[in-house]
Design an enzyme around this catalytic site. Structure first.
Site, short mmCIF file in Angstrom:
data_model
loop_
_atom_site.label_atom_id
_atom_site.label_comp_id
_atom_site.label_asym_id
_atom_site.label_seq_id
_atom_site.Cartn_x
_atom_site.Cartn_y
_atom_site.Cartn_z
N HIS B 141 0.83 -1.20 0.00
CA HIS B 141 0.00 0.00 0.00
C HIS B 141 0.86 1.24 0.00
O HIS B 141 1.92 1.29 0.65
CB HIS B 141 -0.92 0.02 1.22
CG HIS B 141 -2.09 0.92 1.04
ND1 HIS B 141 -2.01 2.28 1.17
CD2 HIS B 141 -3.37 0.64 0.69
CE1 HIS B 141 -3.21 2.81 0.92
NE2 HIS B 141 -4.04 1.83 0.64
N HIS B 142 0.41 2.24 -0.72
CA HIS B 142 1.21 3.45 -0.85
C HIS B 142 1.37 4.18 0.48
O HIS B 142 2.34 4.92 0.67
CB HIS B 142 0.61 4.36 -1.90
CG HIS B 142 1.59 5.36 -2.38
ND1 HIS B 142 1.94 6.45 -1.63
CD2 HIS B 142 2.35 5.40 -3.48
CE1 HIS B 142 2.85 7.14 -2.29
NE2 HIS B 142 3.12 6.53 -3.41
N ALA B 143 0.44 3.97 1.41
CA ALA B 143 0.58 4.60 2.73
C ALA B 143 1.77 4.00 3.47
O ALA B 143 2.36 4.63 4.34
CB ALA B 143 -0.69 4.41 3.54
#
Lengths: 484, 484
Positions: B141-143
């Site tokens: 996930h980009h987070a």
């Protein structure tokens, strides 16, 4: 043109989230025809994929727009706009592969959301089973079809004739190829089914929707409802179950859930259960429920999480009127009521558990029969409403769940079915866990076996496999208890 | 304990929906060691799965609660609470399988959401390639990590030594096994990279987040910003591109998107592109952009959808200060600016397209150099803001998109890398299409090749494969144009 969608169906779109995918599923395992291999079965599907015709249910797309005032409706796409490569997918199992690897893959496939910009279905053609069989997992959104409709779609694409060839694939248009009996209705007290112990019904997942409709339908009779309801609630308070229960304890199954799924399934010879039912003066459904009862007790006991009070199961039963037990499927004839069954998980003796379950189901059916169909539906709606409200609002479950687990029995095909000579061995049903109901048990019967399909939230019910062994053990225990 | 999450990272959780999964991905293909097979590589991973240690980044779970006032933060799970069976999955390809089957599977895996109740990553071990190689698709996930961080995690788990054994799996804790050069920064004008034509940067997907931060960081210098911005906007209006562009036409790539993904990739020998760049007095990045330009022109032309005005690409470039070109990764040293590049898709001659791209990139770099770093970041934020706002609000794109496509170049490993003797052949980058930006092009270079990774919305950009052939053809055309 946008055709209207039933409000109860659109609830399954509105209530859906990444934690609550709202699709039902089925895993079919095929034995290739004599002298053919799994690769031959796949080749037949590959050939079907070259066709450009798609049956109407598989072209329906859910859509809402400004002109529909934000209401969901159905579009029917032209054949060429259906991206079959997207819907029909080839999958393979890591080697060597058995049922464990197959179930692992299906667990994952069952936990992901369908693409809403397309018709709401997927079909996965799965190769790589070491025993040479071929598997197909189908996923259909509940707004498009419930468990029973999905099963009907599958059944209509198959034949009782093992020698029939040139049959279209399940997603292709087809005429009825053979007279396959439609699932007959009737609760097990009506004797209208060749599986008299089974409550035939359109699949658990229909319940919240039906309950909604039922609540509306019953408005006209609501004045007559109260005494029956009071009586039932009263019986529930006395702890004996009945049509409505208020005494379900809190368990690890009754918590908020997350998105990933875990599925497991096991099949048993129907004859073994039929014999047991006969010796115990019980129905097949009573045996199924008692097997589940013992399994849940053992599972919770191992985890030191068995509550003092007995678990309560919600058991869907068919409300088909007695005079339509002809096998005809009349619209609206497929209505579902629910009974609340005391699973007696506090009792250590399997014979005592069976006795409680049998009495409870008999009492519940008697109560249902004393009511008019509309009253029964309203009663059922009352019992299922907390489930529905929680599910659709995405809220945390109530401290005291209305019941602990849903156990349903869907009638499968009653004769061996074939697709271009490949025999349908087993059909595993997969259903929809919801917030507060992290485990679902759905059973399907076929000509000679009954399959227990467990669908759980992977996070809250991390390991379903021990339950399969418990089911085995419980059947043994029950046989011993009745002297078999 | 809940550790705070950077607000820019939490935007990737807030802005995520079923139509906009916010994870980056990478597909690594390995050649087994001499004398070993793909099954041996898998056996090494299977053995690693028995270990119970999980590296910290892979134990971080995103969570928000009442006590955090609804803000997202990070939990670090104890090792035993990470369900490795959920995160590390065995997959297989239908037989016989080549890159087409592999890309089909990866397209599907890239289009589904991660389970938010767990650490936000998946790793898929994929067997069944007919050429005996072994593939691993990773999804983060980009987070949790951007493209560059993901690549760093992978790189750190590998070795330059083909004979090294007993190496831990990528998700396991490890000490730096060997001195692998970290990606050096520097735009191609700084000569700090061994791939001087490439703008090294942390991956496209960082941009919206960084742009947000940049906008805040630049507040102190905003008074000095206006003249530079006006000049740049003025150049953009004259149609020559520059750091900011307002003239992008509407194309089929600039529409709302749905959830399913389609990925495609092709690699080219780096030497071939390097030679072409030398003959054309251009950078490698100019050649990459011109290949994309010709490809987009041909793709749109075939569909009768080529606009009269040239397409505008957003091209991320590194903003690393010149004095840190040592290969050290200092915190905050990895900042990204964007240039808007006129792709000259209205010009039929590839040589003319190359000339426009080269001039445009040179002008843009000159403009960036005339600004202070904070001004550049604010400028970039200005250019990227419409993307960010649309993406996070889930709104329909503006009628006139700020640019048509993002083309980015991420530096990959510059020496051959091995995991327990298995050689990493190719690393295919997969990125994030967004509403209004249905196609993303991300390139990665390795020691001897450059890979073009295309990630598109499966619905709006239905067929990416023709683009791969167009890339081939464009490279040929450019070689002919410069007399090679």
């Amino acid at each position: 043109m946008l055709l209207p969608m039933a409000p109860t169906d659109s609830l399954f779109l509105l209530g859906e989230s990444r934690e609550h995918p709202m699709h039902v599923g089925g895993l079919a395992v095929f034995t290739p025809p004599e002298g053919a291999s799994a690769a031959d079965v796949r080749a037949m599907f590959d050939a079907a994929l070259l066709g450009d015709q798609v049956a109407t249910p598989f072209r329906k797309r859910a859509r809402r727009s400004l002109t529909s005032l934000g209401q969901w409706g159905w579009d029917t796409l032209p054949h060429h706009e259906v991206d079959l490569e997207h819907h029909v997918r080839r999958d393979a199992l890591p080697q060597p592969a058995g049922m464990t690897e197959l179930m692992t893959l299906v667990s994952r496939l069952h936990g992901t959301l369908l693409d809403r910009s397309r018709p709401l279905w997927e079909m996965h053609l799965i190769e790589g089973l070491a025993d040479g069989r071929y598997a197909i997992y189908t996923k259909i959104h509940h707004a498009l079809a419930d468990g029973a409709s999905s099963m009907r779609l599958l059944r209509e694409s198959m034949s009782e004739d093992p020698h029939r060839q040139n049959m279209p694939a399940p997603w292709q248009p087809h005429h009825r190829l053979t007279v396959v009996p439609a699932p007959t209705g009737g609760t097990d007290t009506q004797g209208g089914s060749t599986l008299p112990g089974l409550a035939t019904l359109p699949g658990l997942a229909t319940l919240p929707g039906l309950a909604w409709g039922a609540a509306r339908a019953a408005v006209g009779e609501v004045a007559g409802l109260v005494p029956a309801a009071v009586e039932t609630v009263d019986r529930a308070r006395r702890g004996t179950g009945g049509a409505l229960s208020l005494t379900a304890p809190h368990t690890l199954f009754n918590v908020p859930i997350s998105g990933a799924r875990h599925v497991a399934a096991r099949s048993f010879p129907l004859e073994r259960i039929r014999l047991l039912a006969k010796h115990a003066d019980a129905t097949i459904n009573d045996i199924v429920l008692t097997m589940c009862a013992g399994t849940l007790r053992a599972y919770l006991h191992t985890r030191d999480a068995l509550p003092d009070n007995p678990l309560i199961a919600m058991v869907p039963v068919s409300l088909r009127a007695p005079d339509t037990g002809t096998g005809d499927r009349t619209p609206g004839g497929n209505r579902v009521g629910v009974l609340m069954c005391n699973l007696a998980t506090h009792l250590p003796d399997p014979a005592h558990r069976l006795e409680t379950v049998r009495n409870c189901m008999n009492e519940g059916k008697a109560a249902l029969q004393a009511m008019s169909p509309a009253q029964v539906l309203a009663m059922s709606a009352l019992g299922a409403a907390p489930l529905g409200v929680e599910m659709f609002l995405g809220r945390r479950g109530p401290l005291r769940p209305p019941f602990n687990v849903v156990i349903s029995n869907v009638a499968g095909p009653r004769t061996p079915l074939y697709w271009n000579g490949a025999r349908l061995d087993t059909l595993y049903p997969l259903s929809i866990p919801t917030t507060g109901q992290a485990l679902n048990i759905t059973c399907t019967s076929s000509d000679d076996q009954i399959v227990f399909g467990l669908t759980g939230c992977r996070r809250t019910v991390p390991d379903l496999h021990p339950m399969l062994d418990h089911l085995d053990a419980e059947l043994d225990l029950l046989e011993t208890a009745v002297g078999l």
